[in-house]
Design a protein around this motif. Sequence first.
Motif, PDB file in Angstrom:
ATOM      1  N   MET A 227       0.683  -1.267  -0.063  1.00 53.39           N
ATOM      2  CA  MET A 227      -0.124   0.210  -0.613  1.00 53.39           C
ATOM      3  C   MET A 227       0.290   1.173  -0.276  1.00 53.39           C
ATOM      4  SD  MET A 227      -3.139  -1.415  -0.834  1.00 53.39           S
ATOM      5  CE  MET A 227      -4.191   0.336  -0.028  1.00 53.39           C
ATOM      6  N   THR A 250       0.981  -7.023  -2.371  1.00 53.92           N
ATOM      7  CA  THR A 250       0.496  -7.979  -0.594  1.00 53.92           C
ATOM      8  C   THR A 250      -1.015  -7.901  -1.215  1.00 53.92           C
ATOM      9  OG1 THR A 250      -0.370  -5.978  -0.200  1.00 53.92           O
ATOM     10  CG2 THR A 250       2.004  -7.031   0.528  1.00 53.92           C
ATOM     11  N   ARG A 251      -1.375  -8.573  -0.506  1.00 53.75           N
ATOM     12  CA  ARG A 251      -3.518  -8.543  -0.757  1.00 53.75           C
ATOM     13  C   ARG A 251      -4.177  -7.508  -0.932  1.00 53.75           C
ATOM     14  NH1 ARG A 251      -6.823 -13.563   0.741  1.00 53.75           N
ATOM     15  NH2 ARG A 251      -9.164 -12.651  -0.180  1.00 53.75           N
ATOM     16  N   GLN A 264       0.017 -12.236  -5.744  1.00 49.91           N
ATOM     17  CA  GLN A 264      -0.184 -11.903  -4.736  1.00 49.91           C
ATOM     18  C   GLN A 264       0.687 -12.887  -3.540  1.00 49.91           C
ATOM     19  OE1 GLN A 264      -4.374 -12.071  -3.053  1.00 49.91           O
ATOM     20  NE2 GLN A 264      -3.133 -12.760  -0.668  1.00 49.91           N
ATOM     21  N   VAL A 265       1.588 -12.428  -3.264  1.00 52.79           N
ATOM     22  CA  VAL A 265       2.490 -13.394  -2.083  1.00 52.79           C
ATOM     23  C   VAL A 265       1.657 -13.186  -1.061  1.00 52.79           C
ATOM     24  CG1 VAL A 265       4.819 -14.495  -0.922  1.00 52.79           C
ATOM     25  CG2 VAL A 265       4.680 -12.793  -3.729  1.00 52.79           C
ATOM     26  N   GLN A 267      -0.201 -15.960   2.875  1.00 48.55           N
ATOM     27  CA  GLN A 267      -0.960 -17.072   3.435  1.00 48.55           C
ATOM     28  C   GLN A 267      -1.942 -17.409   2.534  1.00 48.55           C
ATOM     29  OE1 GLN A 267      -2.777 -16.102   6.524  1.00 48.55           O
ATOM     30  NE2 GLN A 267      -4.734 -18.164   6.570  1.00 48.55           N
ATOM     31  N   THR A 268      -2.687 -16.166   1.348  1.00 49.69           N
ATOM     32  CA  THR A 268      -3.848 -17.029   0.226  1.00 49.69           C
ATOM     33  C   THR A 268      -3.027 -16.572  -1.053  1.00 49.69           C
ATOM     34  OG1 THR A 268      -4.980 -14.480   1.667  1.00 49.69           O
ATOM     35  CG2 THR A 268      -5.826 -16.411   2.631  1.00 49.69           C
ATOM     36  N   GLY A 281       7.050  -0.839   0.256  1.00 56.36           N
ATOM     37  CA  GLY A 281       5.805  -0.270   0.891  1.00 56.36           C
ATOM     38  C   GLY A 281       4.691  -1.147   1.379  1.00 56.36           C
ATOM     39  N   SER A 283       4.124  -3.504   4.618  1.00 57.93           N
ATOM     40  CA  SER A 283       4.350  -3.220   6.345  1.00 57.93           C
ATOM     41  C   SER A 283       4.888  -4.703   7.295  1.00 57.93           C
ATOM     42  CB  SER A 283       3.060  -2.623   7.111  1.00 57.93           C
ATOM     43  OG  SER A 283       2.087  -4.256   6.700  1.00 57.93           O
ATOM     44  N   GLN A 287       0.516 -12.665   7.666  1.00 58.99           N
ATOM     45  CA  GLN A 287       0.375 -13.289   6.577  1.00 58.99           C
ATOM     46  C   GLN A 287       0.829 -13.074   5.019  1.00 58.99           C
ATOM     47  OE1 GLN A 287      -2.185 -11.113   8.329  1.00 58.99           O
ATOM     48  NE2 GLN A 287      -3.941 -12.245   9.169  1.00 58.99           N
ATOM     49  N   HIS A 288       1.459 -11.800   5.314  1.00 59.34           N
ATOM     50  CA  HIS A 288       2.333 -11.622   4.336  1.00 59.34           C
ATOM     51  C   HIS A 288       3.737 -12.274   4.091  1.00 59.34           C
ATOM     52  CE1 HIS A 288       4.169  -9.754   0.073  1.00 59.34           C
ATOM     53  NE2 HIS A 288       4.934  -9.305   1.111  1.00 59.34           N
ATOM     54  N   ASN A 302      11.178   0.890   3.522  1.00 55.10           N
ATOM     55  CA  ASN A 302       9.669   1.318   3.862  1.00 55.10           C
ATOM     56  C   ASN A 302       9.799   2.801   4.903  1.00 55.10           C
ATOM     57  OD1 ASN A 302       7.602   2.092   5.801  1.00 55.10           O
ATOM     58  ND2 ASN A 302       6.768  -0.087   5.229  1.00 55.10           N
ATOM     59  N   ASP A 320      10.686   7.476   1.539  1.00 57.20           N
ATOM     60  CA  ASP A 320       9.973   7.433   1.142  1.00 57.20           C
ATOM     61  C   ASP A 320      10.213   6.547  -0.482  1.00 57.20           C
ATOM     62  OD1 ASP A 320       7.964   8.395  -0.260  1.00 57.20           O
ATOM     63  OD2 ASP A 320       7.543   9.886   0.449  1.00 57.20           O
ATOM     64  N   CYS A 321       9.421   5.726  -0.628  1.00 63.40           N
ATOM     65  CA  CYS A 321       9.824   4.692  -1.800  1.00 63.40           C
ATOM     66  C   CYS A 321       9.846   6.086  -3.086  1.00 63.40           C
ATOM     67  CB  CYS A 321       8.929   3.606  -2.013  1.00 63.40           C
ATOM     68  SG  CYS A 321       7.558   3.974  -1.966  1.00 63.40           S
TER      69      CYS A 321
HETATM   70  C1  LIG Z   1      -6.856 -14.443   6.368  1.00 65.89           C
HETATM   71  C2  LIG Z   1      -6.481 -13.496   5.881  1.00 65.89           C
HETATM   72  C3  LIG Z   1      -5.532 -13.506   5.023  1.00 65.89           C
HETATM   73  C4  LIG Z   1      -4.723 -13.100   4.145  1.00 65.89           C
HETATM   74  N1  LIG Z   1      -3.365 -13.161   3.233  1.00 65.89           N
HETATM   75  C5  LIG Z   1      -2.611 -12.670   2.756  1.00 65.89           C
HETATM   76  C6  LIG Z   1      -1.710 -12.547   1.656  1.00 65.89           C
HETATM   77  O1  LIG Z   1      -1.916 -13.785   0.888  1.00 65.89           O
HETATM   78  N2  LIG Z   1      -0.852 -11.672   1.599  1.00 65.89           N
HETATM   79  C7  LIG Z   1      -1.125 -10.478   1.900  1.00 65.89           C
HETATM   80  O2  LIG Z   1      -0.031  -9.874   1.762  1.00 65.89           O
HETATM   81  N3  LIG Z   1      -1.331  -9.727   3.013  1.00 65.89           N
HETATM   82  C8  LIG Z   1      -2.680 -11.056   3.536  1.00 65.89           C
HETATM   83  N4  LIG Z   1      -3.538 -10.321   4.402  1.00 65.89           N
HETATM   84  C9  LIG Z   1      -3.725  -9.134   4.352  1.00 65.89           C
HETATM   85  C10 LIG Z   1      -2.543  -8.767   5.390  1.00 65.89           C
HETATM   86  O3  LIG Z   1      -2.875  -8.919   7.091  1.00 65.89           O
HETATM   87  C11 LIG Z   1      -2.332  -7.090   5.318  1.00 65.89           C
HETATM   88  O4  LIG Z   1      -3.606  -6.779   5.649  1.00 65.89           O
HETATM   89  C12 LIG Z   1      -1.458  -7.034   4.415  1.00 65.89           C
HETATM   90  O5  LIG Z   1      -0.062  -7.591   3.768  1.00 65.89           O
HETATM   91  C13 LIG Z   1      -1.016  -5.311   4.034  1.00 65.89           C
HETATM   92  O6  LIG Z   1      -0.604  -5.184   2.586  1.00 65.89           O
HETATM   93  P1  LIG Z   1       0.116  -3.735   2.966  1.00 65.89           P
HETATM   94  O7  LIG Z   1       1.549  -4.801   3.824  1.00 65.89           O
HETATM   95  O8  LIG Z   1       0.902  -3.248   1.569  1.00 65.89           O
HETATM   96  O9  LIG Z   1      -0.186  -2.354   3.284  1.00 65.89           O
HETATM   97  P2  LIG Z   1       0.422  -1.821   4.746  1.00 65.89           P
HETATM   98  O10 LIG Z   1      -0.217  -3.167   5.247  1.00 65.89           O
HETATM   99  O11 LIG Z   1      -0.855  -0.589   4.447  1.00 65.89           O
HETATM  100  O12 LIG Z   1       1.583  -1.453   4.572  1.00 65.89           O
HETATM  101  C14 LIG Z   1       2.126  -0.329   3.941  1.00 65.89           C
HETATM  102  C15 LIG Z   1       3.001   0.391   4.553  1.00 65.89           C
HETATM  103  O13 LIG Z   1       4.069   1.077   3.544  1.00 65.89           O
HETATM  104  C16 LIG Z   1       5.215   1.638   4.239  1.00 65.89           C
HETATM  105  N5  LIG Z   1       4.503   3.369   3.855  1.00 65.89           N
HETATM  106  C17 LIG Z   1       3.372   4.308   3.070  1.00 65.89           C
HETATM  107  N6  LIG Z   1       4.025   5.281   2.540  1.00 65.89           N
HETATM  108  C18 LIG Z   1       4.630   5.056   2.296  1.00 65.89           C
HETATM  109  C19 LIG Z   1       6.307   5.532   1.187  1.00 65.89           C
HETATM  110  N7  LIG Z   1       5.420   6.906   0.735  1.00 65.89           N
HETATM  111  N8  LIG Z   1       7.400   4.538   1.101  1.00 65.89           N
HETATM  112  C20 LIG Z   1       7.450   4.038   1.509  1.00 65.89           C
HETATM  113  N9  LIG Z   1       6.516   2.715   2.420  1.00 65.89           N
HETATM  114  C21 LIG Z   1       5.297   3.775   3.021  1.00 65.89           C
HETATM  115  C22 LIG Z   1       3.665   2.214   5.473  1.00 65.89           C
HETATM  116  O14 LIG Z   1       4.355   2.664   6.034  1.00 65.89           O
HETATM  117  C23 LIG Z   1       3.309   0.860   6.316  1.00 65.89           C
HETATM  118  O15 LIG Z   1       4.042  -0.435   6.712  1.00 65.89           O
HETATM  119  C24 LIG Z   1      -4.579 -11.684   4.688  1.00 65.89           C
HETATM  120  C25 LIG Z   1      -5.158 -11.445   5.987  1.00 65.89           C
HETATM  121  C26 LIG Z   1      -6.247 -12.120   6.382  1.00 65.89           C
HETATM  122  C27 LIG Z   1      -7.306 -11.292   7.362  1.00 65.89           C
END
Ligand SMILES: Cc1cc2nc3c(=O)[nH]c(=O)nc-3n(C[C@H](O)[C@H](O)[C@H](O)COP(=O)(O)OP(=O)(O)OC[C@H]3O[C@@H](n4cnc5c(N)ncnc54)[C@H](O)[C@@H]3O)c2cc1C
Lengths: 339, 263
Positions: A227, A250-251, A264-265, A267-268, A281, A283, A287-288, A302, A320-321
């Motif tokens: 994200m 990520t998901r 997508q990388v 658990q799911t 970017g 977190s 699950q990731h 990050n 910042d990416c």
């Molecule tokens: C049953 C179940 C199964 C799931 N399966 C998966 C799965 O297979 N794969 C998966 O990925 N997730 C899965 N999830 C979701 C998982 O729990 C997280 O919600 C998800 O991985 C978060 O995605 P993210 O890291 O992209 O987003 P976020 O958690 O929102 O993280 C975004 C990160 O980007 C950083 N950031 C923001 N702006 C910038 C910037 N400008 N420069 C650099 N960094 C920045 C932030 O500090 C933050 O750390 C599952 C959840 C459940 C409940």
Amino acid sequence: MAAVGEPDVDLDAHTDVWVFIEQHDGEVAAVSWELLGKGRDLADQKGEDLVALVLGEDLEESGIPDEAIDRGADRVLVADDPVFAPYRADAYGQQFRHLVEQRKPDIVLIGGTHTGRDFAGRVAVPTHAGLTADTTELEITPDQYEMRRPAFGGDALATIICPNHRPQMSTVRPGVFDEPSRGDGDGAIEQVEVVVEENDTKSEVLEREVGDVADITDAEVIVAGGMGVEGEFGPLERLAELLDAELAGTRDAVEAGWIDPARQVGQTGKTVRPKLYVAVGISGAIQHVEGMDDSETVIAINNDPNAPIFENADYGIVGDCDEVLPQLIEALERQEVAA
Amino acid sequence: MDENGTDGWNIVVCVKQVPDAADVSIDPDTGRLNRSDAEAVMNDPDYNSVEAALELREQVGGTVTALCMGPPNAEEVLAEAVAMGADDGVLMTDRAFGGSDTWPTSLALASGAAELDADVVLAGEETTDSSTGQVPPGIAAHNEWAQLTYVEELEPDPENDRLIARRDIEGGYERVAADLPVSVAMSYGENVPRTAGLHRKIYAETEFDPEEWSAEKLGIEDEVGLAVSPTQVGGMDTAEPVPREQETVDSADELADRIAEVL
Ligand SMILES: Cc1cc2nc3c(=O)[nH]c(=O)nc-3n(C[C@H](O)[C@H](O)[C@H](O)COP(=O)(O)OP(=O)(O)OC[C@H]3O[C@@H](n4cnc5c(N)ncnc54)[C@H](O)[C@@H]3O)c2cc1C
Ligand SMILES: Cc1cc2nc3c(=O)[nH]c(=O)nc-3n(C[C@H](O)[C@H](O)[C@H](O)COP(=O)(O)OP(=O)(O)OC[C@H]3O[C@@H](n4cnc5c(N)ncnc54)[C@H](O)[C@@H]3O)c2cc1C
């Protein structure tokens, strides 16, 4: 309601290792070959046959049964009928269940794809078989067959056993086992009786749109975005090009529509084992991380120094990416020129 | 009109109580997973199914009943579904259910759904604790119903007693029509679950009291629990964190050097 299975299952009557070969329009899901490789090991250990199952239409022309033999199957059971194309849970489940009841396999392996996870229960429930989900380790110990799988978002690894019921079925996470190379097998292909009638089915596929299915499970280098990338995948694509990498996400990034769901990388999603995984970017949710934990080296970019991804990374940069990526790309371009 | 000639559909939504994933800790002495510390919450993907159930009711009419198998305090997740808008909730609670793997769990839910005369039973993609995703197809298999999993969108087709779904498949999507009754698993995160309105929330917390069903009431007392479960958890290891360097670098140039070393 399905009948309750026999309380006294004749365990010795069940032999052989079965692997489901998942194919859609003649394209085989990579995990099926991975399972044939693992299945070969298990069958050899047991001194039994490795049997591949293929369901679909026009399978002979597809060459898939021959390929299964060349990749290690002793026998291939083929159910060829228009009722199996495209895939439907009820048709597949009914045919597969019939074969299990008739031939009594001991171990059944099915890829943990949407298709495999969709129909596996339609076999396990009526046959009262044990079904272990999303296994990542399979082992025959002197006492029993052990199927291991991540639980609680990957915090724990559970060992699942199936002492009193047969077959011992599992869906298996794609990307975990190695695909066997194609040799020159001399197994037998058998056309089985098709027991499914179109009138028995309770579902109809109205429309199906499938593009090229990306396969990131074998990638040597992966550049993954989360994200924090905020939809700007351009710099990640450039980085991936420079590193000869596959893109992943990520998901949440998939749900935002920024990247193809097959990439997508987690658990799911997919399990990957590259030499280098660059997380941008992301977190680092459990699950990731579960899907990328076997990477040799992990790099994280990050802007939050407390993001959990840093605990799961070898080298991290807090920033910042939008700034870090162009600088990194430039530095790598310079290296390339120098090399 | 459904097959019973009544207006609308009987929609059942399965909600599970799970330990809050953020709270599950590992006992430092035994190395075992400690679930008792964790707060019990509704399985996150089930919010998507409740939302889908409510949207379906808006489209075809009928009722939404939340169904949960669990200990007595699991009524909290039913109250949550009712607060979001479900008409009612049923708690299947009985010692006999203890130790159930997915085979009896899906049998119990299948029996509950049949008892409620369900046209559609909705569930989540998978749970955050044992995450097998096997229960929704299991419900369909026990009742010999149609099923739709990995659903992104539902289009009811009441004239034909069918439910059409857009499903996520490898490399794309498909639209599948299934005859009623049907077991549906919603893809996690596909919709935005509504927040509970204040009045509904007060009702759920103060007045709502779910009906409780035992295994005997459903006539399945000999078909549930540990004894009929084909799988057993033979052991649990805490996953060792993969050792990582965890080194912070200060510049992109340094990062480029590290990458060059690795490749
Ligand atoms: C049953 C179940 C199964 C799931 N399966 C998966 C799965 O297979 N794969 C998966 O990925 N997730 C899965 N999830 C979701 C998982 O729990 C997280 O919600 C998800 O991985 C978060 O995605 P993210 O890291 O992209 O987003 P976020 O958690 O929102 O993280 C975004 C990160 O980007 C950083 N950031 C923001 N702006 C910038 C910037 N400008 N420069 C650099 N960094 C920045 C932030 O500090 C933050 O750390 C599952 C959840 C459940 C409940
Ligand atoms: C570590 C561990 C590993 C396990 N592995 C396996 C295994 O491999 N195979 C196996 O057969 N069993 C296994 N079990 C047992 C299994 O967890 C239980 O049967 C559980 O009750 C249902 O499985 P689930 O949580 O995976 O459901 P899932 O199939 O992931 O749940 C999908 C949806 O079904 C509905 N649902 C599921 N359970 C309930 C409920 N009690 N009440 C209401 N709705 C519900 C919800 O809508 C949920 O979103 C395991 C248990 C543990 C503790």
